[in-house]
Design an enzyme around this catalytic site. Structure first.
Site, PDB file in Angstrom:
ATOM      1  CE  LYS A 141      -3.699  -5.568  -1.885  1.00 25.53           C
ATOM      2  NZ  LYS A 141      -3.103  -4.364  -2.538  1.00 25.53           N
ATOM      3  CE  LYS A 176      -2.864  -3.298   2.258  1.00 26.14           C
ATOM      4  NZ  LYS A 176      -2.490  -1.994   1.745  1.00 26.14           N
TER       5      LYS A 176
HETATM    6  N1  CTP Z   1       2.662   4.637  -0.330  1.00 31.12           N
HETATM    7  C1  CTP Z   1       3.670   5.583  -0.189  1.00 31.12           C
HETATM    8  N2  CTP Z   1       3.814   6.269   1.002  1.00 31.12           N
HETATM    9  C2  CTP Z   1       2.977   6.017   2.031  1.00 31.12           C
HETATM   10  C3  CTP Z   1       1.930   5.059   1.894  1.00 31.12           C
HETATM   11  C4  CTP Z   1       1.801   4.384   0.691  1.00 31.12           C
HETATM   12  O1  CTP Z   1       4.455   5.817  -1.107  1.00 31.12           O
HETATM   13  N3  CTP Z   1       3.148   6.674   3.178  1.00 31.12           N
HETATM   14  C5  CTP Z   1       2.550   3.891  -1.570  1.00 31.12           C
HETATM   15  C6  CTP Z   1       2.756   2.390  -1.367  1.00 31.12           C
HETATM   16  O2  CTP Z   1       4.146   2.102  -1.283  1.00 31.12           O
HETATM   17  C7  CTP Z   1       2.104   1.819  -2.586  1.00 31.12           C
HETATM   18  C8  CTP Z   1       0.938   2.810  -2.848  1.00 31.12           C
HETATM   19  O3  CTP Z   1       1.252   4.000  -2.098  1.00 31.12           O
HETATM   20  O4  CTP Z   1       2.984   1.848  -3.695  1.00 31.12           O
HETATM   21  C9  CTP Z   1      -0.399   2.252  -2.405  1.00 31.12           C
HETATM   22  O5  CTP Z   1      -0.249   1.858  -1.057  1.00 31.12           O
HETATM   23  P1  CTP Z   1      -1.380   1.230  -0.154  1.00 31.12           P
HETATM   24  O6  CTP Z   1      -0.920  -0.098   0.341  1.00 31.12           O
HETATM   25  O7  CTP Z   1      -2.680   1.325  -0.820  1.00 31.12           O
HETATM   26  O8  CTP Z   1      -1.378   2.308   1.044  1.00 31.12           O
HETATM   27  P2  CTP Z   1      -0.912   2.204   2.542  1.00 31.12           P
HETATM   28  O9  CTP Z   1      -1.153   3.551   3.162  1.00 31.12           O
HETATM   29  O10 CTP Z   1       0.489   1.656   2.625  1.00 31.12           O
HETATM   30  O11 CTP Z   1      -1.971   1.163   3.094  1.00 31.12           O
HETATM   31  P3  CTP Z   1      -1.908   0.133   4.330  1.00 31.12           P
HETATM   32  O12 CTP Z   1      -1.599   0.918   5.565  1.00 31.12           O
HETATM   33  O13 CTP Z   1      -3.294  -0.473   4.340  1.00 31.12           O
HETATM   34  O14 CTP Z   1      -0.842  -0.878   3.972  1.00 31.12           O
END
Ligand code: CTP
Length: 136
Positions: free
Chosen positions: A48, A50
């Site tokens: 992904k 990440k």
């Molecule tokens: N999510 C959410 N609100 C946020 C951050 C994440 O609703 N502010 C949700 C994402 O849409 C996803 C789930 O939490 O369905 C897991 O998201 P993840 O990708 O692990 O977290 P992120 O904070 O978005 O991580 P990154 O910044 O690494 O993309």
């Protein structure tokens, strides 16, 4: 399946667990009653693009400790979703709105209901890491 409860599935990395994650999981659970979370493995995170601070084992343990979560499974491949939905008798797949329109969810029509929930504004694992690296 528990009587009257719909089984809900969601996927994510859930690194440095934050309020956006918790709200997404609580809202997902509230749509059904029984919530299964696919936590991305470290190898899948590489695919992904990440790199998580916490290992898969730690992230899975943290997510499993949440009151709204019934079960954690490993998310290892993009194409495991249809198998998971069938194997786990899933009624509803819930994802954050950042995944709306993604090809990874395009071929699940007819297997279960698919719902995209709005993200919590102003927070993400990426922004937390950025703030910490800036000393903010
Ligand atoms: N999510 C959410 N609100 C946020 C951050 C994440 O609703 N502010 C949700 C994402 O849409 C996803 C789930 O939490 O369905 C897991 O998201 P993840 O990708 O692990 O977290 P992120 O904070 O978005 O991580 P990154 O910044 O690494 O993309």
């Amino acid at each position: 399946m528990r009587e009257g409860k719909r089984r809900v599935l969601t996927y994510g990395t859930f690194d440095l667990l934050h309020v956006g994650h918790v709200r997404l999981l609580e809202r997902a659970a509230a749509l059904g009653g029984e919530l299964i979370v696919g936590v991305s493995t470290d190898d899948f995170n590489v695919i992904k693009g990440k790199r998580a601070q916490y290992s898969y084992g730690e992230r899975a343990e943290i997510v499993a400790a949440l009151r709204c979560v019934d079960e954690v499974i490993a998310e290892e491949r993009w194409d495991q979703k249809a198998d998971d939905i069938r194997r786990l008798n899933i009624d509803l797949l819930v994802m954050g709105s950042d995944w709306e329109g993604s090809a990874h969810f395009a071929d699940l029509d007819g297997l279960c209901e698919l719902v995209f929930l709005p993200r919590t504004e102003g927070i993400s694992t990426t922004s937390i890491k950025d703030d910490l690296s800036k000393g903010a």
